[in-house]
Write a protein that holds these residues in place. Structure first.
Motif, PDB file in Angstrom:
ATOM      1  N   VAL A  45      46.743  38.732  14.743  1.00  0.00           N
ATOM      2  CA  VAL A  45      45.359  38.815  15.217  1.00  0.00           C
ATOM      3  C   VAL A  45      45.427  39.059  16.724  1.00  0.00           C
ATOM      4  N   PHE A  46      44.599  39.964  17.208  1.00  0.00           N
ATOM      5  CA  PHE A  46      44.594  40.263  18.636  1.00  0.00           C
ATOM      6  C   PHE A  46      43.486  39.493  19.332  1.00  0.00           C
ATOM      7  N   LEU A  47      43.808  38.921  20.469  1.00  0.00           N
ATOM      8  CA  LEU A  47      42.860  38.168  21.283  1.00  0.00           C
ATOM      9  C   LEU A  47      42.600  38.953  22.561  1.00  0.00           C
ATOM     10  N   LEU A  48      41.337  39.280  22.780  1.00  0.00           N
ATOM     11  CA  LEU A  48      40.921  39.967  23.998  1.00  0.00           C
ATOM     12  C   LEU A  48      39.866  39.131  24.700  1.00  0.00           C
ATOM     13  N   GLU A  49      39.848  39.215  26.009  1.00  0.00           N
ATOM     14  CA  GLU A  49      38.802  38.541  26.772  1.00  0.00           C
ATOM     15  C   GLU A  49      37.565  39.424  26.748  1.00  0.00           C
ATOM     16  N   ASP A  50      36.402  38.812  26.592  1.00  0.00           N
ATOM     17  CA  ASP A  50      35.145  39.552  26.560  1.00  0.00           C
ATOM     18  C   ASP A  50      34.989  40.331  27.862  1.00  0.00           C
ATOM     19  N   PRO A  51      34.895  41.669  27.809  1.00  0.00           N
ATOM     20  CA  PRO A  51      34.828  42.459  29.039  1.00  0.00           C
ATOM     21  C   PRO A  51      33.591  42.162  29.890  1.00  0.00           C
ATOM     22  N   ALA A  52      32.482  41.859  29.263  1.00  0.00           N
ATOM     23  CA  ALA A  52      31.255  41.560  30.024  1.00  0.00           C
ATOM     24  C   ALA A  52      31.428  40.275  30.838  1.00  0.00           C
ATOM     25  N   LEU A  53      32.000  39.249  30.229  1.00  0.00           N
ATOM     26  CA  LEU A  53      32.221  37.991  30.935  1.00  0.00           C
ATOM     27  C   LEU A  53      33.290  38.146  32.015  1.00  0.00           C
ATOM     28  N   LYS A  54      34.286  38.956  31.731  1.00  0.00           N
ATOM     29  CA  LYS A  54      35.336  39.200  32.713  1.00  0.00           C
ATOM     30  C   LYS A  54      34.757  39.883  33.953  1.00  0.00           C
ATOM     31  N   GLU A  55      33.860  40.839  33.735  1.00  0.00           N
ATOM     32  CA  GLU A  55      33.224  41.549  34.853  1.00  0.00           C
ATOM     33  C   GLU A  55      32.335  40.606  35.662  1.00  0.00           C
ATOM     34  N   ARG A  56      31.591  39.751  34.962  1.00  0.00           N
ATOM     35  CA  ARG A  56      30.741  38.781  35.680  1.00  0.00           C
ATOM     36  C   ARG A  56      31.580  37.821  36.513  1.00  0.00           C
ATOM     37  N   LYS A  57      32.736  37.419  35.994  1.00  0.00           N
ATOM     38  CA  LYS A  57      33.627  36.543  36.758  1.00  0.00           C
ATOM     39  C   LYS A  57      34.081  37.232  38.042  1.00  0.00           C
ATOM     40  N   LEU A  58      34.481  38.490  37.912  1.00  0.00           N
ATOM     41  CA  LEU A  58      34.946  39.235  39.079  1.00  0.00           C
ATOM     42  C   LEU A  58      33.850  39.393  40.126  1.00  0.00           C
ATOM     43  N   HIS A  59      32.613  39.686  39.690  1.00  0.00           N
ATOM     44  CA  HIS A  59      31.493  39.824  40.624  1.00  0.00           C
ATOM     45  C   HIS A  59      31.193  38.513  41.335  1.00  0.00           C
ATOM     46  N   SER A  60      31.232  37.412  40.618  1.00  0.00           N
ATOM     47  CA  SER A  60      30.936  36.121  41.241  1.00  0.00           C
ATOM     48  C   SER A  60      32.042  35.710  42.212  1.00  0.00           C
ATOM     49  N   LEU A  61      33.289  36.055  41.891  1.00  0.00           N
ATOM     50  CA  LEU A  61      34.393  35.721  42.791  1.00  0.00           C
ATOM     51  C   LEU A  61      34.350  36.549  44.073  1.00  0.00           C
ATOM     52  N   THR A  62      33.925  37.801  43.974  1.00  0.00           N
ATOM     53  CA  THR A  62      33.841  38.639  45.179  1.00  0.00           C
ATOM     54  C   THR A  62      32.696  38.200  46.081  1.00  0.00           C
ATOM     55  N   ARG A  63      31.658  37.627  45.516  1.00  0.00           N
ATOM     56  CA  ARG A  63      30.536  37.115  46.312  1.00  0.00           C
ATOM     57  C   ARG A  63      30.819  35.728  46.865  1.00  0.00           C
ATOM     58  N   GLY A  64      31.856  35.081  46.402  1.00  0.00           N
ATOM     59  CA  GLY A  64      32.186  33.742  46.863  1.00  0.00           C
ATOM     60  C   GLY A  64      31.415  32.657  46.131  1.00  0.00           C
ATOM     61  N   GLN A  65      30.749  33.011  45.050  1.00  0.00           N
ATOM     62  CA  GLN A  65      29.977  32.025  44.270  1.00  0.00           C
ATOM     63  C   GLN A  65      30.832  31.583  43.070  1.00  0.00           C
ATOM     64  N   PRO A  66      30.689  30.322  42.692  1.00  0.00           N
ATOM     65  CA  PRO A  66      31.422  29.871  41.508  1.00  0.00           C
ATOM     66  C   PRO A  66      30.830  30.528  40.256  1.00  0.00           C
ATOM     67  N   PHE A  67      31.687  30.872  39.325  1.00  0.00           N
ATOM     68  CA  PHE A  67      31.253  31.501  38.096  1.00  0.00           C
ATOM     69  C   PHE A  67      30.713  30.450  37.140  1.00  0.00           C
ATOM     70  N   ARG A  68      29.533  30.714  36.599  1.00  0.00           N
ATOM     71  CA  ARG A  68      28.918  29.832  35.604  1.00  0.00           C
ATOM     72  C   ARG A  68      28.587  30.649  34.373  1.00  0.00           C
ATOM     73  N   THR A  69      29.007  30.164  33.217  1.00  0.00           N
ATOM     74  CA  THR A  69      28.648  30.851  31.987  1.00  0.00           C
ATOM     75  C   THR A  69      27.304  30.325  31.530  1.00  0.00           C
ATOM     76  N   ILE A  70      26.526  31.213  30.997  1.00  0.00           N
ATOM     77  CA  ILE A  70      25.202  30.836  30.489  1.00  0.00           C
ATOM     78  C   ILE A  70      25.287  30.783  28.988  1.00  0.00           C
ATOM     79  N   SER A  71      25.013  29.612  28.432  1.00  0.00           N
ATOM     80  CA  SER A  71      25.039  29.486  26.977  1.00  0.00           C
ATOM     81  C   SER A  71      23.705  29.931  26.421  1.00  0.00           C
ATOM     82  N   VAL A  72      23.805  30.725  25.369  1.00  0.00           N
ATOM     83  CA  VAL A  72      22.607  31.305  24.763  1.00  0.00           C
ATOM     84  C   VAL A  72      22.189  30.508  23.582  1.00  0.00           C
TER      85      VAL A  72
END
Length: 156
Positions: free
Chosen positions: A129-156
């Motif tokens: 079974v292949f495990l991949l990281e969700d690309p949308a969440l990965k991109e949001r993490k990168l954007h928050s890290l470049t802004r200097g803000q801590p990354f927070r996941t939003i539960s739906v």
């Protein structure tokens, strides 16, 4: 587990319940003991009622080893065949640093839902079974890290 009893049918004189000559035991065996076997039933995850297999396994079911591959690592996970992909994600969350909602599991080239059962999809012992990281969440993490803000996941 559901237990039902079945009786071995005999002769033409057998009717549902008791025969006209007395009890069904007497009519089948001339007053001797009848062969009564107990059938154990189980409800499969798909909703089908089937006769339970007689084996030396525990009540939990068969344990299989699934090889989970990421881009850089490989993990061998032992899990019950009747588990869901969501349960597999929870086990993988302990092994990897990814939360279950950040994971995408692919089997036979298709992304699988959390509610799908491993054995119903065809996962067997030593399957990959292949495990991949969700690309949308990965991109949001990168954007928050470049802004200097801590990354927070939003539960739906």
């Amino acid at each position: 587990m559901i237990k039902l009893r079945s009786k071995k049918f005999c002769g033409r004189s057998f009717k549902f319940g008791f025969s006209s000559r007395g009890s069904d035991k007497e009519s089948c065996n001339g007053g001797g003991n009848s062969i009564i076997s107990e059938i154990k039933w189980e409800l499969r995850p798909g909703g089908m009622l089937v006769q339970k297999r007689e084996s030396g396994e525990s009540s939990g079911g068969e344990v299989i080893t699934v090889r989970v591959s990421t881009l850089s690592q490989c993990h061998d996970i032992s899990i019950e065949a009747t588990s869901t992909f969501g349960e597999l994600k929870m086990v993988l969350a302990l092994v990897t640093s990814l939360e279950p909602r950040e994971q995408r599991l692919l089997f036979k080239g298709k992304e699988r839902e959390d509610t799908e059962y491993l054995h119903m999809v065809g996962v067997r012992d030593k399957d990959k079974v292949f495990l991949l990281e969700d690309p949308a969440l990965k991109e949001r993490k990168l954007h928050s890290l470049t802004r200097g803000q801590p990354f927070r996941t939003i539960s739906v």
